[in-house]
Structure formats: structure tokens, C-alpha cells
Design a protein around this motif. Structure first.
Motif, PDB file in Angstrom:
ATOM      1  N   VAL A  28      44.051  43.296  27.449  1.00  0.00           N
ATOM      2  CA  VAL A  28      44.756  43.723  28.650  1.00  0.00           C
ATOM      3  C   VAL A  28      44.331  42.840  29.811  1.00  0.00           C
ATOM      4  CG1 VAL A  28      43.031  45.486  29.248  1.00  0.00           C
ATOM      5  CG2 VAL A  28      45.350  45.738  30.070  1.00  0.00           C
ATOM      6  N   GLU A  29      45.263  42.584  30.700  1.00  0.00           N
ATOM      7  CA  GLU A  29      44.977  41.837  31.917  1.00  0.00           C
ATOM      8  C   GLU A  29      45.180  42.795  33.081  1.00  0.00           C
ATOM      9  OE1 GLU A  29      47.470  38.429  33.610  1.00  0.00           O
ATOM     10  OE2 GLU A  29      45.838  37.431  32.523  1.00  0.00           O
ATOM     11  N   PHE A  30      44.069  43.185  33.709  1.00  0.00           N
ATOM     12  CA  PHE A  30      44.134  44.092  34.845  1.00  0.00           C
ATOM     13  C   PHE A  30      44.525  43.304  36.088  1.00  0.00           C
ATOM     14  CE2 PHE A  30      41.120  46.377  32.058  1.00  0.00           C
ATOM     15  CZ  PHE A  30      41.830  47.558  31.928  1.00  0.00           C
ATOM     16  N   GLU A  31      45.597  43.754  36.738  1.00  0.00           N
ATOM     17  CA  GLU A  31      46.094  43.114  37.952  1.00  0.00           C
ATOM     18  C   GLU A  31      45.403  43.676  39.185  1.00  0.00           C
ATOM     19  OE1 GLU A  31      49.935  44.564  37.187  1.00  0.00           O
ATOM     20  OE2 GLU A  31      50.427  42.974  35.767  1.00  0.00           O
ATOM     21  N   LEU A  32      44.999  44.938  39.105  1.00  0.00           N
ATOM     22  CA  LEU A  32      44.345  45.607  40.229  1.00  0.00           C
ATOM     23  C   LEU A  32      43.301  46.572  39.703  1.00  0.00           C
ATOM     24  CD1 LEU A  32      44.142  46.193  43.259  1.00  0.00           C
ATOM     25  CD2 LEU A  32      45.914  47.924  42.959  1.00  0.00           C
ATOM     26  N   ILE A  33      42.082  46.417  40.210  1.00  0.00           N
ATOM     27  CA  ILE A  33      40.987  47.331  39.889  1.00  0.00           C
ATOM     28  C   ILE A  33      40.425  47.813  41.215  1.00  0.00           C
ATOM     29  CG2 ILE A  33      38.770  47.620  38.740  1.00  0.00           C
ATOM     30  CD1 ILE A  33      39.520  45.205  36.958  1.00  0.00           C
ATOM     31  N   LEU A  34      40.427  49.129  41.401  1.00  0.00           N
ATOM     32  CA  LEU A  34      39.983  49.708  42.664  1.00  0.00           C
ATOM     33  C   LEU A  34      38.497  50.046  42.659  1.00  0.00           C
ATOM     34  CD1 LEU A  34      42.834  52.304  43.337  1.00  0.00           C
ATOM     35  CD2 LEU A  34      42.607  49.994  44.273  1.00  0.00           C
ATOM     36  N   ALA A  69      53.779  55.498  37.523  1.00  0.00           N
ATOM     37  CA  ALA A  69      53.929  54.186  38.168  1.00  0.00           C
ATOM     38  C   ALA A  69      54.251  54.336  39.650  1.00  0.00           C
ATOM     39  CB  ALA A  69      55.018  53.372  37.465  1.00  0.00           C
ATOM     40  N   ASP A  70      55.127  55.275  39.989  1.00  0.00           N
ATOM     41  CA  ASP A  70      55.471  55.511  41.397  1.00  0.00           C
ATOM     42  C   ASP A  70      54.281  56.037  42.191  1.00  0.00           C
ATOM     43  OD1 ASP A  70      58.048  54.676  40.809  1.00  0.00           O
ATOM     44  OD2 ASP A  70      58.895  56.710  40.778  1.00  0.00           O
ATOM     45  N   LEU A  71      53.546  56.972  41.608  1.00  0.00           N
ATOM     46  CA  LEU A  71      52.374  57.530  42.275  1.00  0.00           C
ATOM     47  C   LEU A  71      51.323  56.446  42.513  1.00  0.00           C
ATOM     48  CD1 LEU A  71      50.798  59.941  43.395  1.00  0.00           C
ATOM     49  CD2 LEU A  71      50.061  60.421  41.035  1.00  0.00           C
ATOM     50  N   TRP A  72      51.093  55.603  41.501  1.00  0.00           N
ATOM     51  CA  TRP A  72      50.128  54.515  41.625  1.00  0.00           C
ATOM     52  C   TRP A  72      50.553  53.545  42.715  1.00  0.00           C
ATOM     53  CZ3 TRP A  72      45.320  53.392  40.521  1.00  0.00           C
ATOM     54  CH2 TRP A  72      44.889  52.075  40.495  1.00  0.00           C
ATOM     55  N   ALA A  73      51.827  53.165  42.723  1.00  0.00           N
ATOM     56  CA  ALA A  73      52.330  52.231  43.729  1.00  0.00           C
ATOM     57  C   ALA A  73      52.139  52.784  45.138  1.00  0.00           C
ATOM     58  CB  ALA A  73      53.801  51.912  43.466  1.00  0.00           C
ATOM     59  N   ALA A  74      52.415  54.065  45.315  1.00  0.00           N
ATOM     60  CA  ALA A  74      52.232  54.681  46.640  1.00  0.00           C
ATOM     61  C   ALA A  74      50.747  54.751  46.991  1.00  0.00           C
ATOM     62  CB  ALA A  74      52.832  56.089  46.637  1.00  0.00           C
ATOM     63  N   HIS A  75      49.919  55.021  46.004  1.00  0.00           N
ATOM     64  CA  HIS A  75      48.469  55.151  46.233  1.00  0.00           C
ATOM     65  C   HIS A  75      47.846  53.828  46.657  1.00  0.00           C
ATOM     66  CE1 HIS A  75      44.473  56.854  45.778  1.00  0.00           C
ATOM     67  NE2 HIS A  75      44.134  55.771  45.102  1.00  0.00           N
ATOM     68  N   VAL A  76      48.272  52.736  46.063  1.00  0.00           N
ATOM     69  CA  VAL A  76      47.628  51.437  46.343  1.00  0.00           C
ATOM     70  C   VAL A  76      48.289  50.672  47.491  1.00  0.00           C
ATOM     71  CG1 VAL A  76      46.730  51.239  44.000  1.00  0.00           C
ATOM     72  CG2 VAL A  76      48.917  50.150  44.579  1.00  0.00           C
ATOM     73  N   SER A  77      49.413  51.175  47.991  1.00  0.00           N
ATOM     74  CA  SER A  77      50.085  50.446  49.075  1.00  0.00           C
ATOM     75  C   SER A  77      49.462  50.749  50.430  1.00  0.00           C
ATOM     76  CB  SER A  77      51.570  50.771  49.103  1.00  0.00           C
ATOM     77  OG  SER A  77      51.775  52.120  49.411  1.00  0.00           O
ATOM     78  N   ALA A 119      37.322  40.403  41.992  1.00  0.00           N
ATOM     79  CA  ALA A 119      38.249  39.403  41.444  1.00  0.00           C
ATOM     80  C   ALA A 119      39.696  39.802  41.705  1.00  0.00           C
ATOM     81  CB  ALA A 119      38.008  39.209  39.951  1.00  0.00           C
ATOM     82  N   THR A 120      40.058  41.052  41.390  1.00  0.00           N
ATOM     83  CA  THR A 120      41.451  41.452  41.593  1.00  0.00           C
ATOM     84  C   THR A 120      41.786  41.560  43.074  1.00  0.00           C
ATOM     85  OG1 THR A 120      41.034  43.837  41.374  1.00  0.00           O
ATOM     86  CG2 THR A 120      41.602  42.601  39.357  1.00  0.00           C
ATOM     87  N   ALA A 121      40.826  41.913  43.902  1.00  0.00           N
ATOM     88  CA  ALA A 121      41.056  41.956  45.354  1.00  0.00           C
ATOM     89  C   ALA A 121      41.373  40.557  45.884  1.00  0.00           C
ATOM     90  CB  ALA A 121      39.857  42.540  46.073  1.00  0.00           C
ATOM     91  N   ALA A 122      40.826  39.533  45.227  1.00  0.00           N
ATOM     92  CA  ALA A 122      41.077  38.141  45.613  1.00  0.00           C
ATOM     93  C   ALA A 122      42.319  37.569  44.917  1.00  0.00           C
ATOM     94  CB  ALA A 122      39.859  37.282  45.286  1.00  0.00           C
TER      95      ALA A 122
END
Length: 139
Positions: A86-92, A131-139, A24-27
Motif C-alpha cells: 500500500v502507498e499511504f498518501e496521507l498519514i495524520l 471517503a466523504d467523511l475522511w475528505a471533510a476531516h482532512v480538509s 513524509a506525507t505532510a511534505a
């Protein structure tokens, strides 16, 4: 705006449901859930940041999102407890999680090996580092 860690024991979210949430979050569709916040009765407000940390096995940060409510008492699977929406925007997928060794190296202000419950406040400047580490990880 505050940042909190939510913990996920894999027995509490079945694999099939988790796979659906990843898809769902991937879409581009956020996933809304009620989540236990341990002993936390206050401090969480709508708009605060949430990171979901899988514990027990295959540990690491697997999701991010925003709270859509404050904490509230409610009945859970094991009796009464404290929860927040909570509303998850991204789930890996688990294979893509942000692993503990990276978290410990880059965000040392959090006791990653000893998370006590859910609803853990991440204090500045560690919230920004996460937050910075997560952003770099998911980009």
C-alpha cells in the motif's frame, strides 16, 4: 474500485517510524509499506482504496492510500500470513485522527468497535460515506 480497512496495532509500527511517515506525507511524499491483510487471500487489486485504522488505544482512522498490489502470502513477524503493498498518501498525527465516535455516527455500516482482523472490505454505500467523511476531516 473497492475500499478496505487495514488495522494497526500500535505495537507493530514504532512511534519514531510513524512520526517519520507523518512528516513524509505532510511534505507530499507518499509512504510505501507492506501491510498484513488478515485472512484475505483475494479481492484486493492495485488501485483499491485503503484506510488505516489504529486499534487497541488512541483508536481511529489515521491514514489513507491506495494498494499497489493484490494480496499475497508471505512471511511476517509472527509467521506466514497474507499481505498487500500500500502507498499511504496521507498519514495524520495521532492527535488529528478521525475518532471512533464520528465514524460510528457517520458510517454506521461498519462494526467500528469490533473490527476482526485487517483487510476488511467496506461495502457500498458505506465506502462512499467513509471517503466523504475522511475528505471533510482532512480538509
Amino acid at each position: 474500485m473497492a475500499t478496505f480497512l487495514l488495522t494497526w496495532n500500535p505495537e507493530a509500527w514504532p512511534d519514531a517510524d510513524y512520526a517519520e511517515a507523518v512528516a513524509a506525507t505532510a511534505a507530499g511524499r507518499p509512504v510505501a509499506r507492506r501491510w498484513g491483510v488478515g485472512q484475505r487471500r483475494s479481492g484486493i487489486t492495485a488501485g483499491d482504496r485503503a484506510f488505516l485504522v489504529r486499534v487497541v488505544r488512541d483508536r481511529g482512522v489515521v491514514a489513507s492510500g491506495r494498494f499497489t498490489s493484490g494480496s499475497y502470502p508471505d512471511e511476517g513477524r509472527h509467521g506466514p500470513g497474507n499481505f498487500a503493498d500500500v502507498e499511504f498518501e496521507l498519514i495524520l498525527p495521532l492527535a488529528d485522527r478521525l475518532p471512533p465516535h464520528e465514524l460510528k455516527a457517520r458510517v454506521p455500516g461498519v462494526a467500528w468497535d469490533h473490527l476482526q482482523g485487517s483487510g476488511i472490505l467496506v461495502r457500498p454505500p458505506h465506502d462512499h460515506a467513509l471517503a466523504d467523511l475522511w475528505a471533510a476531516h482532512v480538509s
